[in-house]
Design a protein around this motif. Structure first.
Motif, PDB file in Angstrom:
ATOM      1  N   ALA A 187     -21.986  31.992   2.035  1.00 39.97           N
ATOM      2  CA  ALA A 187     -22.672  31.000   1.408  1.00 39.97           C
ATOM      3  C   ALA A 187     -21.870  30.303   0.579  1.00 39.97           C
ATOM      4  O   ALA A 187     -21.944  29.040   0.561  1.00 39.97           O
ATOM      5  N   CYS A 188     -21.135  31.002  -0.177  1.00 35.49           N
ATOM      6  CA  CYS A 188     -20.486  30.229  -1.295  1.00 35.49           C
ATOM      7  C   CYS A 188     -18.828  29.868  -0.845  1.00 35.49           C
ATOM      8  O   CYS A 188     -18.294  29.166  -1.534  1.00 35.49           O
ATOM      9  N   GLY A 189     -18.608  30.431   0.098  1.00 38.67           N
ATOM     10  CA  GLY A 189     -17.106  30.347   0.718  1.00 38.67           C
ATOM     11  C   GLY A 189     -15.966  30.832  -0.139  1.00 38.67           C
ATOM     12  O   GLY A 189     -14.991  30.133  -0.428  1.00 38.67           O
ATOM     13  N   GLY A 228     -14.229  22.335  -3.800  1.00 40.11           N
ATOM     14  CA  GLY A 228     -14.959  23.154  -2.730  1.00 40.11           C
ATOM     15  C   GLY A 228     -14.368  24.673  -3.194  1.00 40.11           C
ATOM     16  O   GLY A 228     -15.119  25.566  -2.653  1.00 40.11           O
ATOM     17  N   ALA A 229     -13.349  24.913  -4.088  1.00 35.67           N
ATOM     18  CA  ALA A 229     -12.937  26.230  -4.456  1.00 35.67           C
ATOM     19  C   ALA A 229     -13.941  26.848  -5.208  1.00 35.67           C
ATOM     20  O   ALA A 229     -14.345  26.247  -6.178  1.00 35.67           O
ATOM     21  N   THR A 230     -13.992  28.159  -4.970  1.00 36.26           N
ATOM     22  CA  THR A 230     -14.978  29.040  -5.773  1.00 36.26           C
ATOM     23  C   THR A 230     -13.899  29.793  -6.558  1.00 36.26           C
ATOM     24  O   THR A 230     -13.134  30.667  -6.282  1.00 36.26           O
ATOM     25  N   LEU A 231     -14.250  29.822  -7.999  1.00 37.49           N
ATOM     26  CA  LEU A 231     -13.230  30.482  -9.008  1.00 37.49           C
ATOM     27  C   LEU A 231     -14.054  31.417  -9.933  1.00 37.49           C
ATOM     28  O   LEU A 231     -15.061  31.164 -10.353  1.00 37.49           O
ATOM     29  N   PRO A 232     -13.231  32.612 -10.037  1.00 40.67           N
ATOM     30  CA  PRO A 232     -13.738  33.537 -11.131  1.00 40.67           C
ATOM     31  C   PRO A 232     -13.239  32.985 -12.656  1.00 40.67           C
ATOM     32  O   PRO A 232     -12.196  32.520 -12.597  1.00 40.67           O
ATOM     33  N   MET A 233     -14.161  32.896 -13.361  1.00 42.39           N
ATOM     34  CA  MET A 233     -13.704  32.399 -14.788  1.00 42.39           C
ATOM     35  C   MET A 233     -14.512  33.213 -15.958  1.00 42.39           C
ATOM     36  O   MET A 233     -15.157  34.383 -15.487  1.00 42.39           O
ATOM     37  N   GLY A 235     -17.401  29.866 -10.714  1.00 43.63           N
ATOM     38  CA  GLY A 235     -17.764  28.312 -10.717  1.00 43.63           C
ATOM     39  C   GLY A 235     -17.129  27.746  -9.174  1.00 43.63           C
ATOM     40  O   GLY A 235     -16.237  28.324  -8.901  1.00 43.63           O
ATOM     41  N   SER A 236     -17.685  26.483  -8.782  1.00 43.08           N
ATOM     42  CA  SER A 236     -17.358  25.927  -7.873  1.00 43.08           C
ATOM     43  C   SER A 236     -16.661  24.365  -8.294  1.00 43.08           C
ATOM     44  O   SER A 236     -17.394  23.958  -9.147  1.00 43.08           O
ATOM     45  N   VAL A 237     -15.406  24.174  -7.489  1.00 43.95           N
ATOM     46  CA  VAL A 237     -14.922  22.965  -8.223  1.00 43.95           C
ATOM     47  C   VAL A 237     -15.643  21.918  -7.127  1.00 43.95           C
ATOM     48  O   VAL A 237     -15.551  21.826  -6.059  1.00 43.95           O
ATOM     49  N   LEU A 238     -16.410  20.830  -8.043  1.00 42.92           N
ATOM     50  CA  LEU A 238     -16.894  20.039  -7.354  1.00 42.92           C
ATOM     51  C   LEU A 238     -16.089  18.722  -7.187  1.00 42.92           C
ATOM     52  O   LEU A 238     -16.150  17.979  -6.381  1.00 42.92           O
ATOM     53  N   GLU A 239     -15.326  18.370  -8.287  1.00 40.66           N
ATOM     54  CA  GLU A 239     -14.457  17.245  -8.323  1.00 40.66           C
ATOM     55  C   GLU A 239     -13.348  17.252  -9.214  1.00 40.66           C
ATOM     56  O   GLU A 239     -13.437  17.965 -10.260  1.00 40.66           O
ATOM     57  N   ILE A 240     -12.064  16.651  -8.677  1.00 44.71           N
ATOM     58  CA  ILE A 240     -11.071  16.527  -9.691  1.00 44.71           C
ATOM     59  C   ILE A 240     -10.903  15.124  -9.959  1.00 44.71           C
ATOM     60  O   ILE A 240     -10.577  14.387  -9.029  1.00 44.71           O
ATOM     61  N   MET A 289     -16.963  21.332 -12.757  1.00 45.61           N
ATOM     62  CA  MET A 289     -17.404  22.556 -12.234  1.00 45.61           C
ATOM     63  C   MET A 289     -18.732  22.858 -12.298  1.00 45.61           C
ATOM     64  O   MET A 289     -19.526  22.451 -13.125  1.00 45.61           O
ATOM     65  N   ASP A 290     -19.426  23.534 -11.124  1.00 46.52           N
ATOM     66  CA  ASP A 290     -20.738  23.785 -11.039  1.00 46.52           C
ATOM     67  C   ASP A 290     -20.924  25.276 -11.173  1.00 46.52           C
ATOM     68  O   ASP A 290     -20.420  26.077 -10.287  1.00 46.52           O
ATOM     69  N   PHE A 291     -21.675  25.777 -12.191  1.00 49.86           N
ATOM     70  CA  PHE A 291     -21.693  27.102 -12.625  1.00 49.86           C
ATOM     71  C   PHE A 291     -23.152  27.579 -12.219  1.00 49.86           C
ATOM     72  O   PHE A 291     -23.538  28.934 -12.299  1.00 49.86           O
TER      73      PHE A 291
END
Length: 194
Positions: free
Chosen positions: A172-174, A101-106, A116-121, A128-130
């Protein structure tokens, strides 16, 4: 005064997404915390500006923007698996920030910034979802024009400073890594709250 290029515009709005019978409120700009921007400078979605162009203070608006005129369709190829080791800091996996659920700058291999958002570990893989958080969504706006005026130099500097301070996410993206959503919003369209 009517909205036109280089005028400072302040608006309230509610942004809802979804179908008519199941719309979800994604974000709001209120009278106390309006959206303020310089019209025609590329800081907003062109379709948003087109829908409010020529309106005056006090005018109410309600319109929808289709995905192709907003943030595009959701594309499965923008969901990718990355090796877990690229998220290590000093040889240790960053489990404080890299959570579902985290949103990360990459940055990609070409040096382009992306979010990108972390969908699953899963094991040694991070999914990641970009896609933009609002990709595939029809945006439904309703609101009111609070003010339209010629900008003073200090206002231009203040708005440009807010935009530079940016943030990569909105309610919206948290996003909690590049901006807190309370200072301003930036859904990729430059919607900066002041």
């Amino acid at each position: 005064m009517r909205i036109s290029k280089n005028k400072i515009v302040s608006v309230t709005y509610d942004l809802n997404v979804g179908e008519d019978d199941e719309r979800e409120l994604m974000e709001s700009a209120t009278v106390d915390r309006p959206l303020r921007f310089i019209f025609g400078t590329g800081s907003m979605l062109p379709a948003f500006e087109k829908n409010i162009s020529e309106l005056q203070q006090g005018a109410k608006f309600m319109f929808s923007i289709l995905p192709e005129d907003a943030f595009g369709e959701y594309e499965e190829e923008h969901v990718i698996e990355l090796p877990k080791n690229i998220f290590e800091v000093n040889g240790k996996f960053d489990d404080e920030h890299i959570v579902e659920g985290a949103t990360l700058p990459m940055m990609n291999e070409d040096g382009e910034r992306m979010v990108g958002s972390v969908l699953e570990i899963k094991g040694d893989i991070i999914v990641m979802d970009f896609n933009h958080p609002l990709a595939g969504e029809t945006l439904h706006f309703s609101g009111e024009i609070l003010d339209v005026h010629e900008p003073a130099e200090e206002e231009i500097a203040a708005i440009n400073s807010e935009a530079a301070g940016g943030g990569c996410g909105c309610d919206a993206c948290g996003c909690d890594t590049c901006g807190d959503g309370d200072d301003h919003m930036d859904c990729g369209c430059g919607c900066n709250h002041s």
